[in-house]
Design an enzyme around this catalytic site. Sequence first.
Site, PDB file in Angstrom:
ATOM      1  N   GLY A   1      77.677 -12.499 -19.723  1.00 45.99           N
ATOM      2  CA  GLY A   1      78.003 -14.041 -19.450  1.00 45.99           C
ATOM      3  C   GLY A   1      76.904 -14.474 -18.837  1.00 45.99           C
ATOM      4  CD  GLU A   2      73.150 -18.488 -19.972  1.00 43.52           C
ATOM      5  OE1 GLU A   2      72.021 -19.083 -19.550  1.00 43.52           O
ATOM      6  OE2 GLU A   2      73.598 -18.154 -21.110  1.00 43.52           O
ATOM      7  N   GLY A   3      75.835 -17.597 -15.938  1.00 40.73           N
ATOM      8  CA  GLY A   3      76.414 -18.753 -15.107  1.00 40.73           C
ATOM      9  C   GLY A   3      75.435 -19.065 -14.234  1.00 40.73           C
TER      10      GLY A   3
ATOM     11  CG  MET B   1      70.234 -20.297 -10.325  1.00 41.43           C
ATOM     12  SD  MET B   1      69.303 -21.176 -11.157  1.00 41.43           S
ATOM     13  CE  MET B   1      67.758 -20.405 -11.257  1.00 41.43           C
ATOM     14  N   GLY B   2      71.923 -17.049 -13.317  1.00 42.25           N
ATOM     15  CA  GLY B   2      71.633 -15.963 -13.874  1.00 42.25           C
ATOM     16  C   GLY B   2      72.302 -15.571 -14.977  1.00 42.25           C
TER      17      GLY B   2
ATOM     18  CB  VAL C   1      76.086 -10.749 -16.158  1.00 41.25           C
ATOM     19  CG1 VAL C   1      76.327  -9.434 -15.717  1.00 41.25           C
ATOM     20  CG2 VAL C   1      75.880 -11.764 -14.871  1.00 41.25           C
TER      21      VAL C   1
ATOM     22  CE  LYS D   1      74.399 -13.222 -10.954  1.00 36.63           C
ATOM     23  NZ  LYS D   1      75.577 -13.532 -10.338  1.00 36.63           N
TER      24      LYS D   1
ATOM     25  CG  ASP E   1      78.668 -18.121  -4.560  1.00 36.50           C
ATOM     26  OD1 ASP E   1      79.517 -19.038  -4.446  1.00 36.50           O
ATOM     27  OD2 ASP E   1      78.446 -17.540  -5.582  1.00 36.50           O
TER      28      ASP E   1
END
Lengths: 910, 202
Positions: A120-122, A124-125, A127, A142, A235
């Site tokens: 996945g992507e979210g 800034m990172g 994974v 990550k 977070d």
Amino acid sequence: MIGGQPRLGSPVSFANRINGPGSIQLWGTAMDQARWDKIQSLFHDAAALPEPKRLPYLRSVCDGDEVLVSEVLALLEEDAHGASLLDRDVSEVAQQILGDSTASLPFKEFGPYCIKKRLGEGGMGVVYLAERKDLGSLVAIKILRDAWLSPSRRERFATEQRTLAQLNHPSIARLYDANTSPDGTPFFVMEYVEGVPLTEYCHERQCSVEERLRLFRAVCEAVLYAHQHGVIHRDLKPSNILVREDGTVRLLDFGIAKHVESFGESVEQTATGLRLMTPAYASLEQIRGERVGIHTDVYSLGVILYELLCGRLPFDLSGCTPAQAEKFLTEREAEKPSSVMWQTSASKTSHKGMAAFRKTVSPELDALCLTAMHKDPALRYHSVDALIRDIDHYQKHEPLEARPATLSYRVRHFFSRHQRSIAAAFMTSLVAAMAALAVVFAVRGKLAPHGALLNSKIASVAVLPLANTSGDAGQDYLAGGMTQALITDLSKVRALKVVSRTSASGNQTKAESPSQIGRELNVAGIVEGSVARSGNSVHVSLELMRANGTPVWAETYDRNIEELQSLQRELARQIIRETQITVPDSEEKQLADSEARTPEAHDLYLRGRYFWNQRTREGLLKSVDYFRQATIADPSYSEAYAGLADAYVELVAFGNLVPSDGLPKAKAAASKAIALDDSLAEAHAALAYSHAAEWDWVGSQKEFQRALELNPGYVTALYQYAYILSMVGDQKESLSLAQQALQLDPLSPVVMYRAGRVYFHARDYGKATSEFRRILELNPNDPLGIYGLALVLRAQGKFDDAIRYVQRENLQQGFDLASTYAAAGQSADARRQLTTCVLRLQQQKRYIRPGWVAEVYANLGDNDDAITWLERGYREHDDFLALLRVWPAFDRLRSDPRFQALVRRMNFPS
Amino acid sequence: MRKREEKTVTAGENNLPPQAFDMPEEAARPELRRAIDDLFCATYEELRRLASTVRRGDPNATLNPTALVNEAWIKLAKSSELAVTSRLHFKRIAARAMRQLLVEAARRRNADKRNGGSRITVTFDGSFREKPCDAKNLLALNKALDTLADMSPRQAIMVESRFFGGLDIPETAAVLKVSEATVLRDWRAAKAWLARELRESN
């Protein structure tokens, strides 16, 4: 910050070279600065000449040094040529070197891990799912895209991550490794968790409130564990909390947000002008970019709980910029979860889970949830631990510790909007409105607010220590100093009883309800709040509430540190106004009168008071230092002189300073303070004490009375005066003063000790014992309590117990043990111990207090030596001599004429 | 032989003695030094990120260090790190960050090539013919600059600031607290000497 100090020589910092130490070789000849200067000079001279004249010129000046000539010629040639890298635009070079960025993942392998697929992507990172080549186990990696660490930060980063890797809790996804790839991209290798985000899980399974609370509590446990290891999540949100098939939770990304934030911000701003963070779970202070800490995680937990209870977020911040989110959060209050449920269930009656909710979201849960997500960090649960305790209380149907904090904001807004226009007629409806609000939050159930109660004066308040919420223990002095200043100012108002709550072990944050505190301290009102300084600004929030928990007033202030003193006075005046007590003009004037000091001097003074209040030898010595610096910074600083006098007095009183050294200093400082400002209670009290040590009992009494006239609530004067009076014989007055001191500062070990001694001098051993025991309840190792108890035991003839106590602590440099042996009849032990003590002090060149030695001899029955040492004590002004009349150990000497003569010379008042 | 040398230099990077500070007032104040080191790191990271962002947006966009440095200034303007410095001083620091960034990239590039070139960068476009040498050239310049720093720290700072940070003559003069004429003189001599060194290294 882990690894904050770079290891010597390791990082490439600004000052370090970029490259290795290049050999200083030029065409085989070592080139030094002088030679280079010479070459340059020739180069410029030659370059100014037309080309054909250059070589002859160089030959003529180089005196046969052909190497020099050729060096200069080579430079001239390059100068004419002008086609080196330096003549090109660096843009081109940069383009070539940096330009070729492969958009996809630059590395297929990270250390021993091999990337399998993208998960996945979210933000800034990105994974990835990866496999450990040697073990075949699956991990999640990550990668923080677009984040490169400069070489010097890489090592620090890796060190920091090692602490994260030490978090080992069943509900926290393990961090196996974190490092930077060869090009500086940071990556994290984490436990691969298969699960469903918390909110989705609850929704899908239609979990009951109890089940949701159980899961939420497990989340809290994990966060608490991390906090205890110094890691803040930053977070927390449902997508970072996965519930696995077996119903256990796993928290992801602990401590990683920190890096995402610091890397992410600027890029995102470039692109869209937006900050990257999702504001939904972020507290106001986090959105403002202020310091994050335990309190920010507590807030996020509060929002998560809200979402679990209501099925929606408390605020819709989607699409908000941080500025809009900040405005929104500042202005709005979250609806109570219970009322949200009502609405939702009305519109979605078919949802079967909702019926259960309607019954189960109670006002208690409202209070719990809204306390966790209170917009003022100082009014939130101070720790996740406190939050967990209240969940437990709730589950066991016990009263919550949460006070109806959110209410105070509403009341404040209500007040500030209407304050000026409130007419008497309006008052009734206001009271009614407040009562209605209070009912909602009456978590304790017994509370039944009514107009009369809400409207009545508050004639006694307890000032709880202001919390230091800056997250920096170095700022404790500011909160402590402001607490004391507030107490001092408030206690100038005679009609108001001001009780301090000196906590025994400094920063104890025992969560107690207002009513508990109110009962314990026997007051009608409670003042509490917090102070946080960052840079030059101070953030103070202060609240006054009734002992039943009804908020009266709350306000937050953001000021420049320069305005601290005026703020302190403003706070005191505001609280006095809110208590509705009538203050005579003279006292009003006294409040307004205090002189403004330079911020620097004031800061030093606050530090001095903070350390003075610790009452330990080290603390007192430090306070002397700070007070002295304050008087240097502002030579007219009367309070600082008074502080200095106070510090010397305490140093002498506990045998830490030779009286002949300390007392004149105390007296000089106190006199100076009085000369500067005659209305300073502290100065008069300090002067009184030094008079007493000079056996000027009348003078002492006069000064004490003056001090208490100026400030009747001045606890230090009360207990010192009580102590002196008890020694010179006015037991009745002494006991009454000691009791007043105890009432005003009921939890202070020093006050308890002095009160215990007053009882002891009056030979009321039972009451003395109970005071000393109270000290040990607060801190079982407090030497004051141990010494006190040992005194009583010895006087009661319980020698074995007494010896056990005095052996625990090195009290009175060991003389106490000698005295106890002597009293117990173990003469040999006593003499051996006495010799040891005297020899040791002589070796250390420290003061041998004659009173202590005399006491040992008196207990041994050795009257001659006892008298000799008492005489010496008289000459040296050892204040132990003040005890001649009352000290049980001297009873055996009372018939001795020499002793009687000595007592007469002490001039005790009759 | 050259390979070996390159390697030694890279390894040596981690245990170097600090160079003489080029701003003496910093040397006296350790907290200022630390603040400047932090700023240096932040600038490095920002420049690197900017370079990548620009490229991603438009692969043909020009990476102009001067523009990048200006943009980095704007980005970092809000950060506390920047409080320790003036804009000019910042450009000076950014120049060194840019140098380090390019040197690192050039090293990686060289390493890639030596390891068989996992990325295809060779192009037959005539206009790019000489470009693959830039990495090597830059590393040579980097090394020569260090040598120059031993001979004349002022000139080394000057070249670093002008070439990597895009400081103009008046700015360079202000940073070094010398006259513009001196900058011109020093620059000319340093440039000639460095050109000579680069030629030698080829």
